[in-house]
Design a protein around this motif. Structure first.
Motif, PDB file in Angstrom:
ATOM      1  N   VAL A 244      29.737   0.703  28.453  1.00  0.00           N
ATOM      2  CA  VAL A 244      29.769   1.458  27.199  1.00  0.00           C
ATOM      3  C   VAL A 244      30.165   0.510  26.078  1.00  0.00           C
ATOM      4  CG1 VAL A 244      30.273   3.660  28.303  1.00  0.00           C
ATOM      5  CG2 VAL A 244      32.167   2.179  27.587  1.00  0.00           C
ATOM      6  N   ALA A 245      30.005   0.962  24.834  1.00  0.00           N
ATOM      7  CA  ALA A 245      30.209   0.089  23.685  1.00  0.00           C
ATOM      8  C   ALA A 245      31.663   0.007  23.250  1.00  0.00           C
ATOM      9  CB  ALA A 245      29.342   0.555  22.513  1.00  0.00           C
ATOM     10  N   GLU A 246      32.437   1.063  23.472  1.00  0.00           N
ATOM     11  CA  GLU A 246      33.808   1.095  22.977  1.00  0.00           C
ATOM     12  C   GLU A 246      34.631   2.081  23.791  1.00  0.00           C
ATOM     13  OE1 GLU A 246      33.646   2.428  18.941  1.00  0.00           O
ATOM     14  OE2 GLU A 246      32.182   3.993  19.379  1.00  0.00           O
ATOM     15  N   VAL A 247      35.958   2.010  23.609  1.00  0.00           N
ATOM     16  CA  VAL A 247      36.884   2.823  24.404  1.00  0.00           C
ATOM     17  C   VAL A 247      36.583   4.319  24.312  1.00  0.00           C
ATOM     18  CG1 VAL A 247      39.304   3.521  24.640  1.00  0.00           C
ATOM     19  CG2 VAL A 247      38.720   1.101  24.420  1.00  0.00           C
ATOM     20  N   PRO A 248      36.331   4.904  23.118  1.00  0.00           N
ATOM     21  CA  PRO A 248      36.079   6.354  23.074  1.00  0.00           C
ATOM     22  C   PRO A 248      34.910   6.813  23.931  1.00  0.00           C
ATOM     23  CG  PRO A 248      36.574   5.537  20.877  1.00  0.00           C
ATOM     24  CD  PRO A 248      36.415   4.329  21.757  1.00  0.00           C
ATOM     25  N   ALA A 249      33.990   5.912  24.245  1.00  0.00           N
ATOM     26  CA  ALA A 249      32.824   6.296  25.052  1.00  0.00           C
ATOM     27  C   ALA A 249      33.133   6.369  26.537  1.00  0.00           C
ATOM     28  CB  ALA A 249      31.682   5.315  24.805  1.00  0.00           C
ATOM     29  N   LEU A 250      34.324   5.947  26.933  1.00  0.00           N
ATOM     30  CA  LEU A 250      34.663   5.983  28.355  1.00  0.00           C
ATOM     31  C   LEU A 250      34.664   7.403  28.907  1.00  0.00           C
ATOM     32  CD1 LEU A 250      37.561   3.360  28.550  1.00  0.00           C
ATOM     33  CD2 LEU A 250      35.329   3.204  29.675  1.00  0.00           C
ATOM     34  N   GLY A 251      35.077   8.376  28.080  1.00  0.00           N
ATOM     35  CA  GLY A 251      35.147   9.761  28.552  1.00  0.00           C
ATOM     36  C   GLY A 251      33.813  10.261  29.058  1.00  0.00           C
ATOM     37  N   ALA A 252      32.769  10.078  28.249  1.00  0.00           N
ATOM     38  CA  ALA A 252      31.436  10.539  28.657  1.00  0.00           C
ATOM     39  C   ALA A 252      30.955   9.796  29.888  1.00  0.00           C
ATOM     40  CB  ALA A 252      30.451  10.354  27.500  1.00  0.00           C
ATOM     41  N   ALA A 253      31.295   8.508  29.987  1.00  0.00           N
ATOM     42  CA  ALA A 253      30.865   7.723  31.148  1.00  0.00           C
ATOM     43  C   ALA A 253      31.512   8.240  32.426  1.00  0.00           C
ATOM     44  CB  ALA A 253      31.209   6.254  30.930  1.00  0.00           C
ATOM     45  N   LEU A 254      32.805   8.552  32.376  1.00  0.00           N
ATOM     46  CA  LEU A 254      33.489   9.078  33.558  1.00  0.00           C
ATOM     47  C   LEU A 254      32.961  10.467  33.912  1.00  0.00           C
ATOM     48  CD1 LEU A 254      35.437   6.672  32.938  1.00  0.00           C
ATOM     49  CD2 LEU A 254      37.275   8.148  33.776  1.00  0.00           C
ATOM     50  N   GLU A 255      32.731  11.290  32.916  1.00  0.00           N
ATOM     51  CA  GLU A 255      32.282  12.657  33.178  1.00  0.00           C
ATOM     52  C   GLU A 255      30.860  12.716  33.715  1.00  0.00           C
ATOM     53  OE1 GLU A 255      32.825  14.664  29.498  1.00  0.00           O
ATOM     54  OE2 GLU A 255      34.999  14.917  29.759  1.00  0.00           O
ATOM     55  N   SER A 256      30.076  11.685  33.467  1.00  0.00           N
ATOM     56  CA  SER A 256      28.674  11.701  33.913  1.00  0.00           C
ATOM     57  C   SER A 256      28.504  11.215  35.350  1.00  0.00           C
ATOM     58  CB  SER A 256      27.824  10.829  32.984  1.00  0.00           C
ATOM     59  OG  SER A 256      28.192   9.462  33.095  1.00  0.00           O
ATOM     60  N   ALA A 257      29.582  10.839  36.005  1.00  0.00           N
ATOM     61  CA  ALA A 257      29.483  10.328  37.374  1.00  0.00           C
ATOM     62  C   ALA A 257      28.909  11.387  38.307  1.00  0.00           C
ATOM     63  CB  ALA A 257      30.859   9.891  37.870  1.00  0.00           C
ATOM     64  N   SER A 258      27.969  10.982  39.143  1.00  0.00           N
ATOM     65  CA  SER A 258      27.367  11.922  40.097  1.00  0.00           C
ATOM     66  C   SER A 258      28.280  12.128  41.311  1.00  0.00           C
ATOM     67  CB  SER A 258      25.995  11.415  40.556  1.00  0.00           C
ATOM     68  OG  SER A 258      26.103  10.123  41.132  1.00  0.00           O
ATOM     69  N   ASP A 259      28.986  11.094  41.718  1.00  0.00           N
ATOM     70  CA  ASP A 259      29.966  11.162  42.802  1.00  0.00           C
ATOM     71  C   ASP A 259      31.266  10.609  42.230  1.00  0.00           C
ATOM     72  OD1 ASP A 259      31.636  10.748  44.987  1.00  0.00           O
ATOM     73  OD2 ASP A 259      30.024  10.129  46.314  1.00  0.00           O
ATOM     74  N   VAL A 260      32.127  11.504  41.747  1.00  0.00           N
ATOM     75  CA  VAL A 260      33.297  11.082  40.980  1.00  0.00           C
ATOM     76  C   VAL A 260      34.142  10.070  41.734  1.00  0.00           C
ATOM     77  CG1 VAL A 260      35.490  11.871  40.033  1.00  0.00           C
ATOM     78  CG2 VAL A 260      33.402  13.142  39.541  1.00  0.00           C
ATOM     79  N   SER A 261      34.529  10.385  42.961  1.00  0.00           N
ATOM     80  CA  SER A 261      35.423   9.488  43.703  1.00  0.00           C
ATOM     81  C   SER A 261      34.817   8.107  43.886  1.00  0.00           C
ATOM     82  CB  SER A 261      35.768  10.101  45.060  1.00  0.00           C
ATOM     83  OG  SER A 261      36.592  11.230  44.907  1.00  0.00           O
TER      84      SER A 261
END
Length: 299
Positions: free
Chosen positions: A184-201
């Motif tokens: 991702v480009a910057e820290v605020p974008a981390l949220g969307a990246a984590l939430e988009s995980a198909s297999d969270v763990s």
């Protein structure tokens, strides 16, 4: 091997691989490692069929074991374990025992009581009460828990990076490492990246190395995250102690805690502060040895 020597089978079903070992006395008759694909412990019939096929495939033709014990990943409750055991006994026609995979650690270490603590992708601790009943704490998954496991470390690292961003701090090695790892480009974008995980763990956990790399690079945030993870793992042992489980010995396993000295040291330091009499030790043999010991115990 004498024909009269009972043949026992121990099985350690992990999240990614399964280890089966069959022994007659001190002789190892079979020792196989395979992928755990197809293991569905919440589908009782499918789980029992899978284990039955595994036993038949691993043993020599016309060889019948006397007992089998299984430590199963995601075998989370006594009821679930009992149902798989009953179905497996019906299929194999021999005594069986099914427990969670963390429960293999204490017997694998040659102990009859204590705590098995696992910190791999997730985290869980298990022990036995005086009446022999099993007690498990933790293991709630990356969204709700698993503090001290790989996925939990990444979740808490992201929270620390966001908090630092909100305080107006420039990105440190932890924040920069997470931004790069999640592309991702910057820290605020981390949220969307984590939430988009198909297999969270799995998708979160594979980036845990970023936390330790940042700590080595001098990140105060990363070191704080690791220290808190060690305290969280200790909290699992404390919960068992408070509910009556003997915690004199704590057998530790899991790819995250054993591969990362910073985390293991954080855990042992916190454990010494909270439970001075507890003796932590890393597992030194394959956990399947615990399954073999349990199989012998039910003969």
């Amino acid at each position: 091997m004498q024909d009269s020597t009972p043949l026992v089978v121990g099985i350690d079903v992990g999240g990614t691989k399964t280890h089966l070992r069959a022994c007659a006395g001190t002789d190892v008759v079979a020792d196989h490692v395979r992928a755990s694909s197809g293991w569905r412990p919440h589908d009782i019939a499918t789980a029992a069929d899978w284990l039955t096929a595994l036993v038949h495939d691993a043993l020599p033709v016309d060889t019948r074991p006397s007992a089998v014990a299984v430590g199963g990943h995601a075998c989370e409750t006594p009821r679930q374990c009992a149902e798989i055991r009953a179905a497996l006994e019906k299929r194999l026609g021999i005594p069986a025992l099914v427990v969670g995979d963390a429960e293999l650690l204490v017997p694998a270490a040659g102990l009859d009581k204590g705590v098995g603590l696992v910190a791999g992708t997730g985290s869980v601790a298990v022990g036995l009460l005086a009446d022999g009943s099993r007690l498990q704490v933790g293991g709630w998954g990356a969204v709700l828990g698993d503090e001290g496991g790989a996925a939990g470390l990444v979740r808490e690292a992201a929270r620390a990076a966001w908090a630092a961003h909100d305080r107006g701090e420039a990105p440190d090695p932890l924040a920069l490492g997470l931004v790069e790892a999640f592309a991702v480009a910057e820290v605020p974008a981390l949220g969307a990246a984590l939430e988009s995980a198909s297999d969270v763990s799995a998708d979160w956990g594979r980036h845990a190395r970023v936390v330790f790399t940042a700590a080595d690079a001098g990140s105060r945030l990363a070191r704080e995250v690791i220290a808190e993870a060690g305290k969280s793992l200790t909290a699992l042992v404390v919960r068992l102690a408070e509910r009556g489980v003997p915690v004199d010995d704590v057998v530790v396993a899991g790819g995250t805690v054993l591969a990362q000295p910073r985390l293991y040291d954080a855990f042992t330091t916190a454990l010494a502060e909270r439970l001075p009499g507890a003796r932590p030790q890393p597992i030194r043999v394959p956990p399947v040895e615990g399954a073999v010991a349990l199989a012998r115990s039910i003969l």
